[in-house]
Design a protein around this motif. Sequence first.
Motif, PDB file in Angstrom:
ATOM      1  N   GLU A   1      12.120   0.234  -4.770  1.00  0.00           N
ATOM      2  CA  GLU A   1      10.751   0.939  -4.742  1.00  0.00           C
ATOM      3  C   GLU A   1      10.049   0.686  -6.142  1.00  0.00           C
ATOM      4  OE1 GLU A   1      12.023   5.264  -5.489  1.00  0.00           O
ATOM      5  OE2 GLU A   1      12.801   4.542  -3.610  1.00  0.00           O
ATOM      6  N   PHE A   2      10.809   0.618  -7.213  1.00  0.00           N
ATOM      7  CA  PHE A   2      10.089   0.360  -8.425  1.00  0.00           C
ATOM      8  C   PHE A   2       9.506  -0.871  -8.580  1.00  0.00           C
ATOM      9  CE2 PHE A   2      11.220  -0.539 -13.014  1.00  0.00           C
ATOM     10  CZ  PHE A   2       9.825  -0.197 -13.513  1.00  0.00           C
ATOM     11  N   LEU A   3       9.938  -2.004  -8.021  1.00  0.00           N
ATOM     12  CA  LEU A   3       9.272  -3.268  -8.194  1.00  0.00           C
ATOM     13  C   LEU A   3       8.246  -3.200  -7.123  1.00  0.00           C
ATOM     14  CD1 LEU A   3      12.402  -5.679  -8.265  1.00  0.00           C
ATOM     15  CD2 LEU A   3      10.899  -5.274 -10.063  1.00  0.00           C
ATOM     16  N   LYS A   4       8.176  -2.714  -5.908  1.00  0.00           N
ATOM     17  CA  LYS A   4       6.933  -2.535  -5.131  1.00  0.00           C
ATOM     18  C   LYS A   4       5.879  -1.886  -5.834  1.00  0.00           C
ATOM     19  CE  LYS A   4       6.774  -4.055  -1.372  1.00  0.00           C
ATOM     20  NZ  LYS A   4       6.412  -5.128  -0.782  1.00  0.00           N
TER      21      LYS A   4
ATOM     22  N   PHE B   1       9.664  -1.102 -19.350  1.00  0.00           N
ATOM     23  CA  PHE B   1       9.491   0.283 -18.257  1.00  0.00           C
ATOM     24  C   PHE B   1      10.938   0.571 -17.749  1.00  0.00           C
ATOM     25  CE2 PHE B   1       5.941  -2.742 -17.239  1.00  0.00           C
ATOM     26  CZ  PHE B   1       4.918  -1.916 -17.380  1.00  0.00           C
ATOM     27  N   THR B   2      11.058   1.760 -17.621  1.00  0.00           N
ATOM     28  CA  THR B   2      12.361   2.539 -16.782  1.00  0.00           C
ATOM     29  C   THR B   2      11.733   3.121 -15.833  1.00  0.00           C
ATOM     30  OG1 THR B   2      12.460   4.285 -18.391  1.00  0.00           O
ATOM     31  CG2 THR B   2      13.737   2.212 -18.682  1.00  0.00           C
ATOM     32  N   TYR B   3      12.651   3.497 -14.823  1.00  0.00           N
ATOM     33  CA  TYR B   3      12.292   4.186 -13.585  1.00  0.00           C
ATOM     34  C   TYR B   3      13.653   5.190 -13.383  1.00  0.00           C
ATOM     35  CZ  TYR B   3      11.396   5.867  -8.926  1.00  0.00           C
ATOM     36  OH  TYR B   3      11.376   6.609  -7.470  1.00  0.00           O
ATOM     37  N   ARG B   4      13.375   6.405 -13.502  1.00  0.00           N
ATOM     38  CA  ARG B   4      14.488   7.622 -13.088  1.00  0.00           C
ATOM     39  C   ARG B   4      15.830   7.268 -14.279  1.00  0.00           C
ATOM     40  NH1 ARG B   4      13.768  10.702  -8.453  1.00  0.00           N
ATOM     41  NH2 ARG B   4      12.314   9.947  -7.042  1.00  0.00           N
ATOM     42  N   ASN B   5      15.152   6.880 -15.271  1.00  0.00           N
ATOM     43  CA  ASN B   5      16.313   6.599 -16.464  1.00  0.00           C
ATOM     44  C   ASN B   5      17.606   5.732 -15.987  1.00  0.00           C
ATOM     45  OD1 ASN B   5      14.881   8.343 -18.328  1.00  0.00           O
ATOM     46  ND2 ASN B   5      15.761  10.164 -17.174  1.00  0.00           N
ATOM     47  N   CYS B   6      17.358   4.926 -14.817  1.00  0.00           N
ATOM     48  CA  CYS B   6      18.706   4.019 -14.477  1.00  0.00           C
ATOM     49  C   CYS B   6      18.346   2.865 -14.039  1.00  0.00           C
ATOM     50  CB  CYS B   6      19.280   5.018 -13.443  1.00  0.00           C
ATOM     51  SG  CYS B   6      18.592   5.100 -11.843  1.00  0.00           S
ATOM     52  N   THR B   7      16.887   2.485 -13.801  1.00  0.00           N
ATOM     53  CA  THR B   7      16.378   1.250 -13.488  1.00  0.00           C
ATOM     54  C   THR B   7      15.291   0.716 -14.428  1.00  0.00           C
ATOM     55  OG1 THR B   7      16.735   1.307 -11.250  1.00  0.00           O
ATOM     56  CG2 THR B   7      15.205  -0.096 -11.718  1.00  0.00           C
ATOM     57  N   THR B   8      15.276  -0.377 -14.877  1.00  0.00           N
ATOM     58  CA  THR B   8      14.427  -1.179 -15.926  1.00  0.00           C
ATOM     59  C   THR B   8      14.074  -2.304 -15.423  1.00  0.00           C
ATOM     60  OG1 THR B   8      14.058  -1.638 -18.174  1.00  0.00           O
ATOM     61  CG2 THR B   8      16.176  -2.240 -17.169  1.00  0.00           C
ATOM     62  N   ALA B   9      12.738  -2.747 -15.813  1.00  0.00           N
ATOM     63  CA  ALA B   9      12.106  -4.011 -15.846  1.00  0.00           C
ATOM     64  C   ALA B   9      11.101  -4.183 -17.088  1.00  0.00           C
ATOM     65  CB  ALA B   9      11.254  -4.184 -14.498  1.00  0.00           C
TER      66      ALA B   9
ATOM     67  N   GLU C   1       0.813  -1.077  -0.188  1.00  0.00           N
ATOM     68  CA  GLU C   1      -0.046  -0.028  -0.036  1.00  0.00           C
ATOM     69  C   GLU C   1       0.862   1.213  -0.241  1.00  0.00           C
ATOM     70  OE1 GLU C   1      -3.061   0.246  -0.469  1.00  0.00           O
ATOM     71  OE2 GLU C   1      -3.237  -1.988  -0.832  1.00  0.00           O
ATOM     72  N   LYS C   2       1.947   1.436   0.521  1.00  0.00           N
ATOM     73  CA  LYS C   2       2.915   2.505   0.591  1.00  0.00           C
ATOM     74  C   LYS C   2       3.207   2.888  -0.940  1.00  0.00           C
ATOM     75  CE  LYS C   2       5.100   1.061   5.022  1.00  0.00           C
ATOM     76  NZ  LYS C   2       6.330   0.710   5.611  1.00  0.00           N
ATOM     77  N   SER C   3       3.175   1.958  -1.996  1.00  0.00           N
ATOM     78  CA  SER C   3       3.653   2.191  -3.158  1.00  0.00           C
ATOM     79  C   SER C   3       2.583   3.410  -3.793  1.00  0.00           C
ATOM     80  CB  SER C   3       3.292   0.969  -3.948  1.00  0.00           C
ATOM     81  OG  SER C   3       4.345  -0.094  -3.711  1.00  0.00           O
ATOM     82  N   GLN C   4       1.568   3.738  -3.205  1.00  0.00           N
ATOM     83  CA  GLN C   4       0.574   4.561  -3.426  1.00  0.00           C
ATOM     84  C   GLN C   4       1.329   5.857  -3.637  1.00  0.00           C
ATOM     85  OE1 GLN C   4      -3.652   4.537  -1.920  1.00  0.00           O
ATOM     86  NE2 GLN C   4      -2.804   2.696  -0.743  1.00  0.00           N
ATOM     87  N   ASN C   5       2.230   5.986  -2.878  1.00  0.00           N
ATOM     88  CA  ASN C   5       3.084   7.212  -2.664  1.00  0.00           C
ATOM     89  C   ASN C   5       4.270   7.479  -3.580  1.00  0.00           C
ATOM     90  OD1 ASN C   5       1.266   8.216  -0.677  1.00  0.00           O
ATOM     91  ND2 ASN C   5       2.320   7.344   0.837  1.00  0.00           N
ATOM     92  N   PHE C   6       4.503   6.349  -4.640  1.00  0.00           N
ATOM     93  CA  PHE C   6       5.555   6.063  -5.495  1.00  0.00           C
ATOM     94  C   PHE C   6       5.433   7.250  -6.485  1.00  0.00           C
ATOM     95  CE2 PHE C   6       7.126   4.247  -9.409  1.00  0.00           C
ATOM     96  CZ  PHE C   6       8.403   4.158  -9.175  1.00  0.00           C
ATOM     97  N   ALA C   7       6.824   8.002  -6.753  1.00  0.00           N
ATOM     98  CA  ALA C   7       6.755   8.834  -7.690  1.00  0.00           C
ATOM     99  C   ALA C   7       6.811   8.471  -9.004  1.00  0.00           C
ATOM    100  CB  ALA C   7       8.088   9.767  -7.487  1.00  0.00           C
ATOM    101  N   GLU C   8       5.421   8.309  -9.378  1.00  0.00           N
ATOM    102  CA  GLU C   8       4.943   7.526 -10.909  1.00  0.00           C
ATOM    103  C   GLU C   8       5.467   8.431 -12.037  1.00  0.00           C
ATOM    104  OE1 GLU C   8       1.169   6.273 -13.151  1.00  0.00           O
ATOM    105  OE2 GLU C   8       1.114   5.361 -11.146  1.00  0.00           O
ATOM    106  N   GLU C   9       5.752   9.742 -11.857  1.00  0.00           N
ATOM    107  CA  GLU C   9       6.048  10.499 -12.829  1.00  0.00           C
ATOM    108  C   GLU C   9       7.455  10.333 -13.316  1.00  0.00           C
ATOM    109  OE1 GLU C   9       6.730  12.870  -8.840  1.00  0.00           O
ATOM    110  OE2 GLU C   9       5.210  11.626  -9.494  1.00  0.00           O
ATOM    111  N   TYR C  10       8.303   9.655 -12.682  1.00  0.00           N
ATOM    112  CA  TYR C  10       9.543   9.275 -12.917  1.00  0.00           C
ATOM    113  C   TYR C  10       9.441   7.596 -13.852  1.00  0.00           C
ATOM    114  CZ  TYR C  10      11.115  12.876 -10.113  1.00  0.00           C
ATOM    115  OH  TYR C  10      11.202  14.073  -9.426  1.00  0.00           O
ATOM    116  N   VAL C  11       8.320   7.206 -13.960  1.00  0.00           N
ATOM    117  CA  VAL C  11       8.252   6.154 -14.734  1.00  0.00           C
ATOM    118  C   VAL C  11       8.105   6.618 -16.160  1.00  0.00           C
ATOM    119  CG1 VAL C  11       6.967   3.790 -15.210  1.00  0.00           C
ATOM    120  CG2 VAL C  11       7.407   4.812 -12.791  1.00  0.00           C
TER     121      VAL C  11
END
Length: 262
Positions: free
Chosen positions: A205-208, A168-176, A116-126
């Motif tokens: 945090e990206f995977l969560k 997907f990528t996150y913050r231009n440095c992590t991918t899945a 549930e904490k993932s609701q606060n994730f910075a999705e704009e960086y995905v």
Amino acid sequence: MIKLIQNENELDKEMLMKSLSGRKMIAYMKAYGAGYDFCRFYKITDETGTGCMFIINSTLIICTDGYLQASEELQFFVSMNLPFRIEGDSRIIHQINLGEHYQILNRTIFELVPDEKSQNFAEEYVDFNPNLPDVYTILSEGFPNIADFSLWYTDTSHRCRHGISRVFTYRNCTTASAIFDIGDEVLIGQVATKVSARGSGYAREFLKWLAYFLNNLGKRAFLLALDVRVSFYREIGFREIETEIVLERIDIDKESVNKGEL
């Protein structure tokens, strides 16, 4: 008897839908069909049971009904092809004897548990549609033995165009990547972070968030981890489903393009 499959209707989809390996086979059939030499599908039938096999580049996947035994014909088929990796039904893979050519690796299936904490994730960086050459740059730092760029790009872009996969990528440095999405089950793979950003917690945090994102779409997400990565996914809080084995060639250079991918 081992018979080359000529079209999608020949697949035993009811059997294949029971496992991640089977769903992967269905996904590649939907993406490529049965008309490519590098992507071949086979039906196995004998008095012990039935099964399907699938070779993509140099990875062999074997799925069975749970009764099929490793016949001399199957043993001969594998020894003639000698794929870089063999995966799928661990029960029948245990029966395959290929001597010094292969090592046995343990692999754990994890279910991505939403947080549930993932609701606060910075999705704009995905980035939901990243530049694939940039993704490959990230992956090449995380997987030194990944397939060469042209092979990886051709396969990945093809599967994405056909709606089988998503990157997907996150913050231009992590991918899945979602390797496939079949029957509301998603297999996540090719998770990596640039060396310069490691230790930042971005992958965690990206995977969560990805678990939360897919759960909201009504999907269950899974990933596969070799022993070296199991502790990381345990710490994240993902659920261990089962352990399987993978056979991998030890008599060829891992940098060779004639290899599969995990």
